[in-house]
Design a protein around this motif. Structure first.
Motif, PDB file in Angstrom:
ATOM      1  N   PHE A 139       0.864  -1.255  -0.171  1.00  0.00           N
ATOM      2  CA  PHE A 139      -0.026  -0.056   0.037  1.00  0.00           C
ATOM      3  C   PHE A 139       0.894   1.297   0.059  1.00  0.00           C
ATOM      4  O   PHE A 139       1.806   1.426   0.931  1.00  0.00           O
ATOM      5  CB  PHE A 139      -0.958   0.052   1.261  1.00  0.00           C
ATOM      6  CG  PHE A 139      -1.695  -1.186   1.297  1.00  0.00           C
ATOM      7  CD1 PHE A 139      -3.064  -1.213   0.708  1.00  0.00           C
ATOM      8  CD2 PHE A 139      -1.572  -2.296   1.818  1.00  0.00           C
ATOM      9  CE1 PHE A 139      -4.073  -2.240   0.551  1.00  0.00           C
ATOM     10  CE2 PHE A 139      -2.321  -3.339   1.835  1.00  0.00           C
ATOM     11  CZ  PHE A 139      -3.469  -3.371   1.189  1.00  0.00           C
ATOM     12  N   ASN A 140       0.713   2.118  -1.082  1.00  0.00           N
ATOM     13  CA  ASN A 140       1.334   3.243  -1.248  1.00  0.00           C
ATOM     14  C   ASN A 140       0.885   4.529  -1.225  1.00  0.00           C
ATOM     15  O   ASN A 140      -0.205   4.575  -1.555  1.00  0.00           O
ATOM     16  CB  ASN A 140       2.361   2.933  -2.604  1.00  0.00           C
ATOM     17  CG  ASN A 140       2.869   1.550  -2.615  1.00  0.00           C
ATOM     18  OD1 ASN A 140       4.040   1.479  -1.944  1.00  0.00           O
ATOM     19  ND2 ASN A 140       2.476   0.635  -3.389  1.00  0.00           N
ATOM     20  N   ARG A 141       1.773   5.559  -0.887  1.00  0.00           N
ATOM     21  CA  ARG A 141       1.218   7.000  -0.930  1.00  0.00           C
ATOM     22  C   ARG A 141       2.301   7.826  -1.311  1.00  0.00           C
ATOM     23  O   ARG A 141       3.257   7.998  -0.629  1.00  0.00           O
ATOM     24  CB  ARG A 141       0.607   7.056   0.387  1.00  0.00           C
ATOM     25  CG  ARG A 141      -0.043   8.475   0.445  1.00  0.00           C
ATOM     26  CD  ARG A 141      -0.605   8.832   1.667  1.00  0.00           C
ATOM     27  NE  ARG A 141      -1.397  10.185   1.588  1.00  0.00           N
ATOM     28  CZ  ARG A 141      -2.185  10.465   2.559  1.00  0.00           C
ATOM     29  NH1 ARG A 141      -2.826   9.898   3.290  1.00  0.00           N
ATOM     30  NH2 ARG A 141      -2.736  11.906   2.132  1.00  0.00           N
ATOM     31  N   ARG A 142       1.760   8.858  -1.998  1.00  0.00           N
ATOM     32  CA  ARG A 142       2.845  10.061  -2.154  1.00  0.00           C
ATOM     33  C   ARG A 142       1.874  11.309  -2.170  1.00  0.00           C
ATOM     34  O   ARG A 142       0.991  11.427  -3.229  1.00  0.00           O
ATOM     35  CB  ARG A 142       3.574  10.115  -3.411  1.00  0.00           C
ATOM     36  CG  ARG A 142       4.700  10.933  -3.664  1.00  0.00           C
ATOM     37  CD  ARG A 142       5.699  10.628  -4.772  1.00  0.00           C
ATOM     38  NE  ARG A 142       4.881  10.934  -6.127  1.00  0.00           N
ATOM     39  CZ  ARG A 142       4.529   9.867  -6.762  1.00  0.00           C
ATOM     40  NH1 ARG A 142       5.029   8.710  -6.583  1.00  0.00           N
ATOM     41  NH2 ARG A 142       4.033   9.844  -8.048  1.00  0.00           N
ATOM     42  N   GLY A 143       1.972  12.207  -1.572  1.00  0.00           N
ATOM     43  CA  GLY A 143       1.161  13.355  -1.302  1.00  0.00           C
ATOM     44  C   GLY A 143      -0.391  12.795  -1.368  1.00  0.00           C
ATOM     45  O   GLY A 143      -0.612  12.186  -0.520  1.00  0.00           O
ATOM     46  N   GLY A 144      -1.296  13.172  -2.084  1.00  0.00           N
ATOM     47  CA  GLY A 144      -2.752  12.967  -2.207  1.00  0.00           C
ATOM     48  C   GLY A 144      -2.889  11.730  -2.817  1.00  0.00           C
ATOM     49  O   GLY A 144      -4.045  11.249  -3.043  1.00  0.00           O
ATOM     50  N   TRP A 145      -1.908  11.032  -3.657  1.00  0.00           N
ATOM     51  CA  TRP A 145      -2.028  10.121  -4.573  1.00  0.00           C
ATOM     52  C   TRP A 145      -1.840   8.534  -3.398  1.00  0.00           C
ATOM     53  O   TRP A 145      -0.871   8.635  -2.785  1.00  0.00           O
ATOM     54  CB  TRP A 145      -0.842   9.931  -5.524  1.00  0.00           C
ATOM     55  CG  TRP A 145      -0.902  11.104  -6.355  1.00  0.00           C
ATOM     56  CD1 TRP A 145      -0.122  12.030  -6.492  1.00  0.00           C
ATOM     57  CD2 TRP A 145      -1.860  11.340  -7.416  1.00  0.00           C
ATOM     58  NE1 TRP A 145      -0.678  13.111  -7.320  1.00  0.00           N
ATOM     59  CE2 TRP A 145      -1.543  12.508  -8.088  1.00  0.00           C
ATOM     60  CE3 TRP A 145      -2.913  10.763  -8.181  1.00  0.00           C
ATOM     61  CZ2 TRP A 145      -2.261  12.982  -8.962  1.00  0.00           C
ATOM     62  CZ3 TRP A 145      -3.406  11.004  -9.185  1.00  0.00           C
ATOM     63  CH2 TRP A 145      -3.163  12.512  -9.733  1.00  0.00           C
ATOM     64  N   VAL A 146      -2.926   7.753  -3.631  1.00  0.00           N
ATOM     65  CA  VAL A 146      -3.032   6.609  -2.993  1.00  0.00           C
ATOM     66  C   VAL A 146      -3.041   5.321  -3.928  1.00  0.00           C
ATOM     67  O   VAL A 146      -3.949   5.475  -4.731  1.00  0.00           O
ATOM     68  CB  VAL A 146      -3.846   6.398  -1.910  1.00  0.00           C
ATOM     69  CG1 VAL A 146      -3.845   5.158  -0.720  1.00  0.00           C
ATOM     70  CG2 VAL A 146      -3.689   7.662  -0.929  1.00  0.00           C
ATOM     71  N   TRP A 147      -2.233   4.126  -3.722  1.00  0.00           N
ATOM     72  CA  TRP A 147      -2.289   3.129  -4.847  1.00  0.00           C
ATOM     73  C   TRP A 147      -1.880   1.897  -3.944  1.00  0.00           C
ATOM     74  O   TRP A 147      -1.001   1.871  -2.855  1.00  0.00           O
ATOM     75  CB  TRP A 147      -1.817   3.282  -5.942  1.00  0.00           C
ATOM     76  CG  TRP A 147      -0.111   3.263  -6.010  1.00  0.00           C
ATOM     77  CD1 TRP A 147       0.601   2.192  -6.356  1.00  0.00           C
ATOM     78  CD2 TRP A 147       0.419   4.466  -5.880  1.00  0.00           C
ATOM     79  NE1 TRP A 147       1.919   2.709  -6.093  1.00  0.00           N
ATOM     80  CE2 TRP A 147       2.056   4.071  -5.911  1.00  0.00           C
ATOM     81  CE3 TRP A 147       0.392   5.751  -5.498  1.00  0.00           C
ATOM     82  CZ2 TRP A 147       3.115   4.821  -5.535  1.00  0.00           C
ATOM     83  CZ3 TRP A 147       1.491   6.625  -4.975  1.00  0.00           C
ATOM     84  CH2 TRP A 147       2.727   5.935  -5.158  1.00  0.00           C
TER      85      TRP A 147
END
Length: 171
Positions: A64-72
């Motif tokens: 589970f990944n996140r960068r800023g407002g992006w989640v995937w």
């Protein structure tokens, strides 16, 4: 595996970063193969679901990944798990090949050299859909992906080195 730094269509398809770690190979391997800890090392990974703390070749896990407002999220399959030497996994999203990520632990007289490598697998059949998903979920255009990964890899390697050299909570 594509040679690190290889480019085509205005982008890099593979990168690697390396760092000397003054710790035993088994200890450093435990840090990178202990996928449940990846959220501690990686600037993007937030959590990993895995049946085993240290997966074996063929095992699967979900990142589970996140960068800023992006989640995937991604599905991963371990393709190499050689204790003390190398750990690598293939990443897919909705069944489409995305990337190969791995770590090599190379012996030195003053510890080990830890190498993190990445190869973009979004080629051939399904590549356009995989590219679309990559941009939609991560917000990163293909031509910026290698540079962003390189910067994140440096952060990951430094974080691993700090814990491995301090003999923190690793085996």
């Amino acid at each position: 595996m594509t040679t690190p730094g290889a480019t085509s269509a205005g982008r890099e398809w593979a990168v690697e970063e390396r760092l000397v770690v003054n710790a035993p190979a088994e200890r450093v391997y435990a840090a990178v193969a202990g996928v449940r800890r990846m959220g501690r090392w990686s600037p993007e990974c937030r959590a990993v679901l895995s049946r085993r703390a240290m997966p074996r070749t063929g095992d699967r896990f979900v990142g589970f990944n996140r960068r800023g407002g992006w989640v995937w999220f991604t599905t991963c399959r371990v393709v190499r798990a050689e204790r003390g030497r190398e750990f690598a996994f293939r990443v897919t999203s909705f069944g489409l090949p995305i990337a190969l990520w791995g770590y090599r632990v190379e012996p030195r007289t003053d510890g080990v050299e830890l190498v993190e490598y990445w190869e973009d697998l979004r080629r051939g059949r399904g590549a356009k859909v995989a590219e679309f998903l990559g941009r939609a979920f991560t917000g990163t255009p293909p031509e910026r992906r290698a540079g962003l990964n390189r910067a994140n890899m440096r952060t990951t390697l430094h974080r691993i080195r700090v814990v491995a050299e301090q003999r923190g909570d690793l085996p």
